[in-house]
Every structure is written in structure tokens, then in C-alpha cells.
Design an enzyme around this catalytic site. Structure first.
Site, PDB file in Angstrom:
ATOM      1  N   HIS A  88      37.460  49.433  31.364  1.00 58.19           N
ATOM      2  CA  HIS A  88      38.807  48.726  31.953  1.00 58.19           C
ATOM      3  C   HIS A  88      39.656  49.599  30.408  1.00 58.19           C
ATOM      4  O   HIS A  88      40.715  49.340  30.706  1.00 58.19           O
ATOM      5  CB  HIS A  88      39.003  47.099  31.912  1.00 58.19           C
ATOM      6  CG  HIS A  88      38.505  46.850  33.421  1.00 58.19           C
ATOM      7  ND1 HIS A  88      37.104  46.444  33.482  1.00 58.19           N
ATOM      8  CD2 HIS A  88      39.666  47.182  35.137  1.00 58.19           C
ATOM      9  CE1 HIS A  88      37.037  46.348  35.190  1.00 58.19           C
ATOM     10  NE2 HIS A  88      38.159  47.002  35.983  1.00 58.19           N
ATOM     11  N   ARG A 111      46.428  45.001  38.411  1.00 54.34           N
ATOM     12  CA  ARG A 111      45.923  44.707  37.626  1.00 54.34           C
ATOM     13  C   ARG A 111      46.284  43.069  37.206  1.00 54.34           C
ATOM     14  O   ARG A 111      46.553  43.869  35.756  1.00 54.34           O
ATOM     15  CB  ARG A 111      44.616  44.832  37.039  1.00 54.34           C
ATOM     16  CG  ARG A 111      43.711  45.861  37.730  1.00 54.34           C
ATOM     17  CD  ARG A 111      42.781  47.042  36.289  1.00 54.34           C
ATOM     18  NE  ARG A 111      41.814  48.082  37.232  1.00 54.34           N
ATOM     19  CZ  ARG A 111      42.221  49.170  37.949  1.00 54.34           C
ATOM     20  NH1 ARG A 111      43.208  49.739  37.738  1.00 54.34           N
ATOM     21  NH2 ARG A 111      40.825  49.372  37.826  1.00 54.34           N
ATOM     22  N   ARG A 134      47.131  41.818  42.643  1.00 51.13           N
ATOM     23  CA  ARG A 134      45.554  41.613  42.461  1.00 51.13           C
ATOM     24  C   ARG A 134      45.737  40.476  41.841  1.00 51.13           C
ATOM     25  O   ARG A 134      46.234  40.562  41.090  1.00 51.13           O
ATOM     26  CB  ARG A 134      44.839  42.723  42.185  1.00 51.13           C
ATOM     27  CG  ARG A 134      43.001  42.377  43.215  1.00 51.13           C
ATOM     28  CD  ARG A 134      42.388  43.151  42.522  1.00 51.13           C
ATOM     29  NE  ARG A 134      42.828  42.967  40.596  1.00 51.13           N
ATOM     30  CZ  ARG A 134      41.428  44.473  40.441  1.00 51.13           C
ATOM     31  NH1 ARG A 134      40.769  45.471  41.174  1.00 51.13           N
ATOM     32  NH2 ARG A 134      41.719  44.633  38.762  1.00 51.13           N
ATOM     33  N   GLU A 179      34.825  46.002  47.176  1.00 54.67           N
ATOM     34  CA  GLU A 179      34.074  46.540  46.195  1.00 54.67           C
ATOM     35  C   GLU A 179      32.294  45.387  45.829  1.00 54.67           C
ATOM     36  O   GLU A 179      31.865  46.183  44.665  1.00 54.67           O
ATOM     37  CB  GLU A 179      34.585  46.224  44.565  1.00 54.67           C
ATOM     38  CG  GLU A 179      35.445  44.709  45.011  1.00 54.67           C
ATOM     39  CD  GLU A 179      36.016  44.590  43.240  1.00 54.67           C
ATOM     40  OE1 GLU A 179      36.533  45.660  42.673  1.00 54.67           O
ATOM     41  OE2 GLU A 179      37.015  43.765  43.251  1.00 54.67           O
ATOM     42  N   ASN A 218      35.208  51.691  41.938  1.00 53.58           N
ATOM     43  CA  ASN A 218      34.846  51.663  40.010  1.00 53.58           C
ATOM     44  C   ASN A 218      33.710  50.456  40.035  1.00 53.58           C
ATOM     45  O   ASN A 218      32.304  50.727  39.916  1.00 53.58           O
ATOM     46  CB  ASN A 218      35.488  51.229  38.930  1.00 53.58           C
ATOM     47  CG  ASN A 218      36.413  51.624  39.696  1.00 53.58           C
ATOM     48  OD1 ASN A 218      36.448  52.831  39.480  1.00 53.58           O
ATOM     49  ND2 ASN A 218      37.870  51.037  39.016  1.00 53.58           N
ATOM     50  N   ASP A 219      33.504  49.767  41.167  1.00 52.24           N
ATOM     51  CA  ASP A 219      32.512  47.813  41.164  1.00 52.24           C
ATOM     52  C   ASP A 219      31.510  48.656  41.985  1.00 52.24           C
ATOM     53  O   ASP A 219      30.740  48.507  42.364  1.00 52.24           O
ATOM     54  CB  ASP A 219      33.550  47.572  41.287  1.00 52.24           C
ATOM     55  CG  ASP A 219      34.311  46.596  40.153  1.00 52.24           C
ATOM     56  OD1 ASP A 219      33.172  46.439  39.290  1.00 52.24           O
ATOM     57  OD2 ASP A 219      35.161  45.658  40.137  1.00 52.24           O
ATOM     58  N   ARG A 226      28.866  49.908  34.997  1.00 49.45           N
ATOM     59  CA  ARG A 226      29.797  50.599  34.269  1.00 49.45           C
ATOM     60  C   ARG A 226      30.203  51.177  32.794  1.00 49.45           C
ATOM     61  O   ARG A 226      30.621  52.067  33.222  1.00 49.45           O
ATOM     62  CB  ARG A 226      30.679  50.278  35.615  1.00 49.45           C
ATOM     63  CG  ARG A 226      31.809  49.117  34.713  1.00 49.45           C
ATOM     64  CD  ARG A 226      32.994  48.921  35.888  1.00 49.45           C
ATOM     65  NE  ARG A 226      33.841  49.173  35.884  1.00 49.45           N
ATOM     66  CZ  ARG A 226      35.159  48.676  36.836  1.00 49.45           C
ATOM     67  NH1 ARG A 226      34.899  48.112  37.671  1.00 49.45           N
ATOM     68  NH2 ARG A 226      36.690  48.641  36.397  1.00 49.45           N
ATOM     69  N   CYS A 263      41.454  52.262  45.530  1.00 49.69           N
ATOM     70  CA  CYS A 263      41.934  52.138  44.264  1.00 49.69           C
ATOM     71  C   CYS A 263      40.517  52.196  43.200  1.00 49.69           C
ATOM     72  O   CYS A 263      41.752  52.154  41.883  1.00 49.69           O
ATOM     73  CB  CYS A 263      42.823  50.726  44.040  1.00 49.69           C
ATOM     74  SG  CYS A 263      42.015  49.469  44.408  1.00 49.69           S
TER      75      CYS A 263
HETATM   76  C1  PEP Z   1      37.290  48.741  41.231  1.00 48.09           C
HETATM   77  O1  PEP Z   1      36.779  48.519  41.358  1.00 48.09           O
HETATM   78  O2  PEP Z   1      37.315  49.820  41.406  1.00 48.09           O
HETATM   79  C2  PEP Z   1      38.583  48.963  40.952  1.00 48.09           C
HETATM   80  C3  PEP Z   1      39.650  49.073  41.329  1.00 48.09           C
HETATM   81  O3  PEP Z   1      39.474  47.226  40.221  1.00 48.09           O
HETATM   82  P1  PEP Z   1      38.579  47.463  38.542  1.00 48.09           P
HETATM   83  O4  PEP Z   1      38.058  48.692  37.931  1.00 48.09           O
HETATM   84  O5  PEP Z   1      39.753  46.485  38.787  1.00 48.09           O
HETATM   85  O6  PEP Z   1      38.045  46.408  38.550  1.00 48.09           O
HETATM   86 MG    MG Z   2      37.186  46.328  41.138  1.00 48.35          MG
END
Ligand code: PEP
Ligand code: MG
Length: 591
Positions: free
Chosen positions: A202, A309, A345, A444, A467-468, A478, A515
Site C-alpha cells: 500500500h 480507499r 470503499r 478479492e 492485488n489481494d 503481497r 480496481c
Molecule cells: C486490491 O486488493 O486489489 C485492492 C484494490 O485493494 P487494496 O489494494 O487496497 O487492498
Molecule cells: Mg484489497
């Protein structure tokens, strides 16, 4: 791969890491000590001794209040036994001998209070550290923790760490947490380079959003740096060069010029429609965490905000913002979006996003732990406050609400019950909001993919957090750069999961947006379109390139390349095919 050359002052050293945020930067280094404060030293006149002492006493009080709050939180979440650890911290703050020593040091040395606190506590720490007695050595850890907090309060928590940066510099750290990044003064940071971290941590996503070049996973960087070193970072290729020589700087100057030419070319097409060569429309949203970013997104041609976020405002404050404070932010974003939809979110704290106020509360598996919706459902006050603030913002323009890290249907149902309660509370007070606000959930987790047909019955839209999803599907943390090579969004399992989500989305008429970071990576674009998604949400600085590329292939080609990708077994082969297609189509950018 890390160069072995030792830094013998002035010698150029090349290190390879992970490109995290595009851009090239060069400048003096600022060593950011994770969660710590650079202790400056300056003289204060005798007339100012009293005000320095006053600052010290105020910081003691502030620190005491924070610890009491942390103690309360820990007692609530973990139990009274764990909370008792903080009683020892409170005792340190009341220690008369320590307080007297600092006051005397201020009077005797004539130095600023930060320096005096540091000097006195260091003396105590040196003493404790020599002792055999384990109990007393533990007291040293308490004292160290308290000192850090005290110093943070003295320099001002919001600017912790970079308050004394002076001239703009490249920030270097072993690692960087999102709350560290949130509190940085961006105007003083030329770039970010860290020993650890991955592309989707992040802190990196936040650097990308603010267009600060970054390279992460530069193992050994901090060890190699010496006082007064300069650093060049190339956020396109993932390279860092300590003390670059003239010819390197010249070469990178040329790279910089080429990148500028590319930027100009992209800007020329920024106002054209985002569609493929044969007119297939792609909805581009922006991932934006601030009013500035929304404006930037609109300027770059986005059609709304696909992901806000909200934890970013909690991290900036390093505390829980009030309902009014949150309402100000959310409604500001909605107004700045100019009648476009803003997708807000709900809080996704946990994982790598934590408030610094609770450093002693650590989980063994934070990404699989007390995070996001799990945290909100267990903290009704925090959740309801946020839901009311979002609802109030919805009175100002098109707003959607979405819940993160859903792993089962019960979580969506309970979250909706909370939303129902928040609506009732507002109605009772005759406060305006959008009664029909759209509700969505993040897809996710692997379980959410598998039950996406069930989730579709409960929500109006999906947002796919790749991402998750990649980390949970592949069981690869990650942010752990030891295993960054296994974090592969090109993995066939990820591609099959995406296909499954988009199929359900179409069948159930629940639109899905991607996203996660792959949405902003143009190499993925034909594949995502071929798999069936039409909504993408990415950092606004990445939108012009997505649009530029989309206009250079047809939907039929996207389907062909998707078919080819689906026949491949290795992530490396898939990556090769997508990269080659991209390179062929945008060759004009390379010339
Ligand atoms: C994701 O997990 O892809 C996402 C958009 O949320 P974050 O990166 O904030 O976990
Ligand atoms: Mg996420």
C-alpha cells in the site's frame, strides 16, 4: 540481483529492485528510520529554556493520553492481561528522575528539547542494556518505545520523520508502512527507495498515486549508503544507482527527455474517447484518495472514481476521524467529481495498513487477520460513523458504497444491516442522503470468487481487487520481497478466476470493475477486455496510456490474444505474449 561493489565514498553502485512507481529522480539521500524520528540538534537561548521545558511537559501529557487510549483499545480487542503491558509505559512517563534529568539537561546544555530527551533516554538505555537481569532489559524496550512516541509528539506526529528534511531528497528506508507514507511531506520527497516491499504494497500504491517515483525490493540498499551519498532511482526499470557518475547522469537525462516526449504524445490523445479501434467502449475510472486526485483523474479523462480507499484519511490522521471530518472529505470528493460517480470503499484497515498508535498489537498473519470488513463488523461505532458520513456525502452527487475483503455472504448481509441502521439514524435526524445508494462488494478472496453468484444476489456491483486476489489465490504475501517472484498476476489461476467473475457478472447483470493494480497496467488491457470486463479503475496518472493503447487494437484481436493466453500454462509465457503484443502496437512511443 545486487551488485557487490562496496561503497567507498563516491563510487557508483548499481542495484536492481522492483519498479514500483514510474519516473526518474536524483538527489541527496534522506534515511527514514522506520517509525522513528531524526533527532536534530540546535541551540536555544536562555530565554527559551522555559518554553522548551513547557514543550516537554506537553509532549509528556500527549503521550500519556495516547498510551491510555492504546491501553483501552488493546483491553477491548485482546484482553486486560495484554493491556497491562502499557501500565509499565505509563510508569516510565511518570518517572520523576527521568523528567528531572531532561529538564536539567535543557538548562545545562542549552540544546533543544528533542536532543535533550534523546540524550537522557539514551543514557538510561545504555545502562539497562548492560544488565543481565531480563526484567530490567525489558524495561529498556519500554523506554525505547516511549522515547520514540515522545519524540514523534515533539516534532509533530503528522510530519513525523520528514519534519526536518530541509531540501527535497530521495527517501530511503528498509521498509515503509502506509501510515509512514501518509504522513510524509510529499513536497520534500523526490523519490522513494526501499530494501523490502512489493509492487502492490500500500505504501507503493500511495507513492504511485502521488506520482512520486519509487523502486522497492532493493535488498541491501540501506547498508550500502553512507553519509552524504546521492541516489538516482529509475522507477520505470526498477534500478537505483548510488553516487551516479557524470556519464550515468547524462544517460538518464536522455531517458528523462524520451519519457517527456512520450508524455506529450499521450496528452495529445487524452481527450479522445476510450475505446478500441473498432469502437468497443471501455469505462475508465480513477483510484483516488483525495480531492486533488479526483480533480487530476477528471483532467485525465476518467468517468468517475472506481475506488476511494477511505483508510487513507485514517492513516493521515493516525487516528479515527470524526463523522464530520469524514463527511468533509467524502462530500468534497463527490463534489469534485463533477456529477461522475464516486465509489467509496469502507474502511480497510489491517494487513499492512495500521494506525501507528497501536504498535504493540501485532498479528502473526495480518493479511489473513483482523482486517477490513472483519474489523468494521466488530467495531460498530467506527463502522456506523463512517456509513453515516458516506450516506451524508451521497446527498451531493452520485455515490456508491462498497465493502472490502468479503469472504462470505454473512459479512455482506451484516454490513447491509449496519447500513440500514445508519440510514435510519439519519432519517430520524432528518438528514438528507441517497435512499437508493448502490451497494457493492470487493471480490478479492478466493471464496468470494467461488460464491460470486450468491454475492451477486446481495449487491449491485462487484469490484475486483486483484492485488489481494493474487496474494490469496497464490498464497503469496503481497509485501514480502523474498517471494516477490511468486507474486504473479499472469498466473493461469488468476486468469481463470477473473474469467469466472466476469461470467457471473454478465449472467447476473451485476457490473464488475477491476480496481487492483493490473487495471492500470496497459499490458493486461487486451486480456481483461477479452475476458469480458469493460470497467477499469486505476491511478489517474496511468489512464492516458491505457486509453492510448486501447485505441490501437480491436476487440477481435483482444479475443484472439485471450484465447492464446488461456492455452498457456506458465505465467512467464503469458507475460511474454502480452508484452510482445503491447510492444508491437505502441512502437511509435518507443521511437
Ligand atoms: C486490491 O486488493 O486489489 C485492492 C484494490 O485493494 P487494496 O489494494 O487496497 O487492498
Ligand atoms: Mg484489497
Amino acid at each position: 540481483m545486487v551488485s557487490n561493489i562496496k561503497n567507498s565514498k563516491g563510487k557508483e553502485i548499481l542495484l536492481y529492485g522492483i519498479p514500483a512507481s514510474p519516473g526518474i529522480s536524483h538527489g541527496p539521500v534522506f534515511r527514514f528510520l522506520h517509525g522513528e524520528v531524526e533527532v536534530v540538534q540546535y541551540e536555544v537561548g536562555e530565554d527559551d529554556h522555559d518554553s522548551e521545558i513547557e514543550r516537554f511537559l506537553e509532549a509528556l501529557k500527549e503521550t500519556e493520553n495516547q498510551i491510555k487510549q492504546v491501553r483501552k483499545d488493546v483491553a477491548k480487542n485482546l484482553g486486560e492481561r495484554e493491556a497491562a503491558i502499557f501500565d509499565a509505559h505509563l510508569l516510565v512517563l511518570e518517572d520523576k528522575a527521568l523528567i528531572d534529568d531532561v529538564v536539567n539537561e535543557i538548562k545545562k546544555s542549552g540544546d533543544n528539547v528533542e536532543q535533550c530527551v534523546y540524550r537522557v533516554t539514551q543514557k538510561y538505555l545504555d545502562f539497562f542494556n548492560q544488565l543481565e537481569d531480563e526484567y530490567l532489559r525489558e524495561r529498556a524496550a519500554d523506554l525505547k518505545d516511549i522515547t520514540r512516541r515522545l519524540l514523534m509528539n515533539l516534532v509533530g506526529a503528522t510530519a513525523a520523520g520528514t519534519a526536518f528534511l530541509g531540501e527535497p531528497r530521495i527517501l530511503v528506508s528498509e521498509d515503509l508502512s502506509p501510515s509512514d507514507t501518509a504522513s510524509l511531506d510529499r513536497s520534500k520527497i523526490l523519490g522513494i527507495a526501499t530494501d523490502t516491499g512489493g509492487r502492490t504494497s500500500h505504501a507503493v500504491i500511495m507513492a504511485r498515486a502521488s506520482s512520486v517515483p519509487a523502486v522497492v525490493g532493493l535488498r541491501g540498499l540501506t547498508e550500502k549508503l553512507e553519509e552524504g551519498d546521492h541516489l538516482l532511482i529509475d522507477g520505470f526499470e526498477g534500478v537505483a544507482i548510488i553516487n551516479p557518475c557524470e556519464s550515468t547522469l547524462f544517460r538518464y537525462g536522455k531517458v528523462g527527455l524520451r519519457r517527456k516526449k512520450i508524455k506529450d504524445l499521450l496528452e495529445e490523445e487524452a481527450s479522445l474517447p476510450s475505446e478500441t479501434q473498432d469502437g468497443h467502449k471501455i469505462m475508465l475510472y480513477a483510484n483516488a484518495d483525495s480531492i486533488e486526485e479526483v480533480k487530476h483523474g477528471i483532467a485525465n479523462g476518467c468517468e468517475g472514481v472506481g475506488l476511494f480507499r477511505t483508510e487513507s484519511i485514517f492513516l493521515k490522521k493516525n487516528d479515527i476521524p470524526s463523522e464530520d471530518e469524514q463527511y468533509e472529505e467524502y462530500s468534497g470528493m463527490v463534489k469534485a467529481a463533477n456529477s461522475n460517480t464516486v465509489t467509496i470503499r469502507t474502511l480497510d484497515l489491517g494487513g499492512d495498513k495500521n494506525l501507528n498508535k497501536n504498535p504493540n498489537y501485532q498479528e502473526l498473519n495480518p493479511f489473513m487477520g483482523f482486517r477490513a470488513i472483519r474489523y468494521c463488523l466488530r467495531n460498530p461505532d467506527i463502522f456506523l460513523t463512517q456509513l453515516r458520513a458516506i450516506l451524508r456525502a451521497s446527498a451531493h452527487g452520485s455515490t456508491r458504497i462498497m465493502f472490502p475483503m468479503i469472504s462470505g455472504i454473512g459479512e455482506v448481509i451484516r454490513a447491509k444491516e449496519f447500513l440500514f441502521t445508519a440510514k435510519r439514524q439519519l432519517r430520524e435526524k432528518r438528514i438528507d442522503f441517497d435512499e437508493n445508494i448502490s451497494i457493492g462488494c470487493m471480490i478479492e478472496t478466493p471464496s468470494a470468487v467461488i460464491i460470486s453468484d450468491m454475492l451477486a444476489e446481495e449487491v449491485d456491483f462487484f469490484s475486483v481487487g486483484t492485488n489481494d486476489l493474487v496474494q490469496y489465490l497464490l498464497a503469496v504475501d503481497r509485501i514480502n520481497n523474498q517471494i516477490a517472484y511468486l507474486y504473479e498476476p499472469h498466473h493461469p489461476a488468476v486468469i481463470r478466476a477473473l474469467k469466472q467473475i466476469f461470467k457471473i457478472s454478465r449472467e447476473k447483470k451485476v457490473p464488475a470493475t477491476v480496481c487492483g493494480e493490473i487495471a492500470g497496467d496497459p499490458h493486461f488491457l487486451p486480456l481483461l477486455l477479452g475476458l469480458g470486463v469493460d470497467y477499469l479503475s486505476a491511478s489517474s496518472s496511468l489512464l492516458p496510456e491505457l486509453k492510448f493503447f486501447a485505441r490501437r487494437f480491436s476487440m477481435q484481436e483482444a479475443l484472439q490474444i485471450t484465447k492464446k493466453v488461456e492455452s498457456l500454462k506458465r505465467p512467464s509465457e503469458i507475460k511474454q505474449v502480452l508484452n510482445q503484443f503491447y510492444a508491437d502496437r505502441i512502437s511509435e512511443l518507443e521511437s
